[in-house]
Design a protein around this motif. Sequence first.
Motif, PDB file in Angstrom:
ATOM      1  N   ALA A 454      43.458  -7.523 -33.913  1.00 45.02           N
ATOM      2  CA  ALA A 454      43.146  -6.005 -34.573  1.00 45.02           C
ATOM      3  C   ALA A 454      41.525  -5.798 -34.566  1.00 45.02           C
ATOM      4  O   ALA A 454      41.287  -4.724 -34.646  1.00 45.02           O
ATOM      5  N   TYR A 457      39.519  -4.523 -31.091  1.00 43.79           N
ATOM      6  CA  TYR A 457      40.021  -3.252 -30.489  1.00 43.79           C
ATOM      7  C   TYR A 457      39.644  -2.094 -31.552  1.00 43.79           C
ATOM      8  O   TYR A 457      39.675  -2.260 -32.500  1.00 43.79           O
ATOM      9  N   ARG A 462      43.980   0.407 -31.510  1.00 45.90           N
ATOM     10  CA  ARG A 462      44.383  -0.821 -32.263  1.00 45.90           C
ATOM     11  C   ARG A 462      45.638  -1.096 -32.420  1.00 45.90           C
ATOM     12  O   ARG A 462      46.158  -2.482 -32.329  1.00 45.90           O
ATOM     13  N   GLU A 559      47.347   1.953 -39.577  1.00 41.20           N
ATOM     14  CA  GLU A 559      47.319   1.060 -38.386  1.00 41.20           C
ATOM     15  C   GLU A 559      48.007  -0.289 -39.022  1.00 41.20           C
ATOM     16  O   GLU A 559      48.506  -0.802 -38.302  1.00 41.20           O
TER      17      GLU A 559
END
Length: 565
Positions: A454, A457, A462, A559
């Motif tokens: 995680a 990126y 991500r 995310e």
Amino acid sequence: RFQACVYFASVFQAMSCGIHYLASVFMAVTPNFVCGIPGNVSSVLFYNSSESRLEDIWALWAATEKYVVVQLENGEIWELNQCSRAKREVTLELAYEYRGNKSTFACSDGFLYDDTKWKSTVVTQWDLVCDREWLAKLIQPTFMLGVLIGAVIFGDIADRLGRRRVIWFASAGQYVFGVAVAFTFDYYSFVIVRFLLAMVSSGYLVVAFVYVTEFVGIKARTWASMHVHAFFAVGIMVVALVGFLVRTWWVYQIFLSIATLPFVLCCWMLPETPLWLMSEEKYEDAQKVINIMARWNKVSTPCKVSELCSVQQDDLVSGRTGDNDTSSTKKHNILDLFCNWHIARRTITVWLIWFTGSLGYYVFSLSSVNLGGNEYLNLFLIGAVELPCYIIACVGMDKLGRRNTLIPFLILSALICVLIMFIPQDFNILIVLANMAGKFSIGVAFGLIYLYTAELYPTIVRSLAVGSGSMMCRVGSVVAPFCVYLRSVWIFMPLLLVGIMALLSGILTIMLPETLGKPLTNTLEEATEMGRKKKSGVEKTPPAHGGAAVEKIEMSGQETVSAEK
């Protein structure tokens, strides 16, 4: 207190995932066996040992290429091999060695199994030996294929319908399908129900990881997310304990399935996460959950959803006007992980680490019952060694850095694989300890790759990066059982393959950038530049809590919600 109760209630059911993932190590065991006989036995001969019952011979059975000589009540003498039987033409004398004529037949009367250790397994239930042996070897790979598909399906459903509903369904599904496996009527129904069980087990593990991540505070998030895997390891220990106590496969399966029944009965009490409710614009429901959290935690002035929404909206507007970047609205796909040489090399390395971690994890776990000595104690120790490895991983990530922790443990696991090959097979205790060390090393690497991916990126890809890495992890779990079966080619073949992959992964990890204490990147250009920076150019930033990275992920949208998917 609220987060602690929710956390331990959720991860308790993660034990059932570990239980069902490794249940086949005892449920699908192939005991010693020989061809069935077409009559009643009057005498049994194995080398120089003569017995009146075939059951008394199993204690002397040591190699598959040997045969048993039996004399029937009608005077016929048969040589019983594992997959064939031969009738001697001359029956004047009962002797083990015979050089006369004999007629060979198939095992049309079934097989005789050694039931001194296991009263019944799925192999003995449906005669999954000889020309049907390949069916037994498909039991674990088909389960892992269900794990792969379940992770994809339930991860998406959890984003659409909510985490709580998926937790309800997956928990109930684990119990229902787990018990149903014990009552399947043939091999094919057994595999199908186990496949469905794998899907819901994988779905629960994925969603539970996201669920606890969205509830736990920033400082404890790294430890909390890592120790979801620790409860999975406890499930492996439960498999060893139940396998030792119960030797009939369908009773064994029922006991494993009811081990987590208390959670199934109370999981309806778990609330939905405020983050998901806010993302779906269910603000009143989110406020109710926040108020409940405040009462449990004795907070007099709980935060208001309206204030959170206004801050989030202001950040969104300022971000759009300040950056004027159109990349946030662009649809990204898997090709963006190969947009340039630096990112492509990073992606290949990360995928290899995911694959190697999963492959090594399951090879060490599945192979533990073949190490010699007490197979139940071996599996228990292989599960127990995971508990401290996640503590070491958390400390190493925050003190030494992600890359500096990952590299030595990957290379160490490769060296241990080589070391095991030089240990004499008679040294059972030393072999078990070395395999525990190998599982420990690969467990550390496997545990920290989630967060490290995680952080490597940018925000725009991500979730895609972590999701694709998780997919490679599932591929590794599907390949692992086939790798274990290569023991029949060479006893050290699985270790050799894991060692090569771990060494290659460790060497390639040297080229990855360190992410400890660095801010998360938002664009592919920033991520590429992070990999190009020299150590001398990196600013001295104090070690940050591992959860800080997850905080940034959460602040950049949802995310964290979809990372594990």
